[in-house]
Scaffold this active site. Sequence first.
Site, PDB file in Angstrom:
ATOM      1  N   CYS A  55     -28.199  -7.174  21.877  1.00 23.70           N
ATOM      2  CA  CYS A  55     -27.099  -6.253  21.639  1.00 23.70           C
ATOM      3  C   CYS A  55     -26.685  -5.811  23.039  1.00 23.70           C
ATOM      4  CB  CYS A  55     -27.567  -5.179  20.847  1.00 23.70           C
ATOM      5  SG  CYS A  55     -28.741  -3.988  21.547  1.00 23.70           S
TER       6      CYS A  55
ATOM      7  N   CYS B 210     -25.024  -6.626  17.086  1.00 27.78           N
ATOM      8  CA  CYS B 210     -23.752  -5.789  17.290  1.00 27.78           C
ATOM      9  C   CYS B 210     -23.177  -5.632  15.885  1.00 27.78           C
ATOM     10  CB  CYS B 210     -22.994  -6.221  18.292  1.00 27.78           C
ATOM     11  SG  CYS B 210     -23.845  -6.761  19.939  1.00 27.78           S
TER      12      CYS B 210
ATOM     13  N   CYS C 276     -20.567  -8.632  20.755  1.00 29.22           N
ATOM     14  CA  CYS C 276     -22.043  -9.010  20.963  1.00 29.22           C
ATOM     15  C   CYS C 276     -21.936  -9.757  22.392  1.00 29.22           C
ATOM     16  CB  CYS C 276     -22.231  -9.746  19.901  1.00 29.22           C
ATOM     17  SG  CYS C 276     -23.105  -8.778  18.442  1.00 29.22           S
TER      18      CYS C 276
END
Length: 151
Positions: free
Chosen positions: A13, A85, A90
């Site tokens: 992430c 994400c 991302c």
Amino acid sequence: MSEGAKGGLLFLCVANSARSQMAEALARKLAVPELSVQSAGSMPSRVNPLALAVLAELGLDAAGQRSKSVAEIDPATVATVITLCAEEVCPVYLGPARRLHWPLPDPAGPAASPEAALERFRTVRDELARRIRAFLAEEGLLAQAEESPGA
């Protein structure tokens, strides 16, 4: 054990502070010991204390984990990348790996109260535990433990 997960699992992430840290700790607990489990981010910061708190509620000590840059990850150790994400962009993982995307909301945003913030972290933790358990079971990588987190 599937070929895709043999080389290792990477949760990715942006800040590597909450979702990916919780996923790393949960997967380490749920997976067979020989599976390499890591997490990283594109803009690492610090591990969120609320992530550590909700993991501790399940008996998981992730205090030794640290926020890491994706640049620190050796591509030879990764066979599957799971991005977490939702609202944000991302990070891109450039190594050769199977890619999965589990869009989960960032629990670290502003909250009306400390209890509301904790509840957001618990919700994401529990969803991660559910998805990780299902993924590991499908891959033949779920440890046969008597008790597992998020059950």
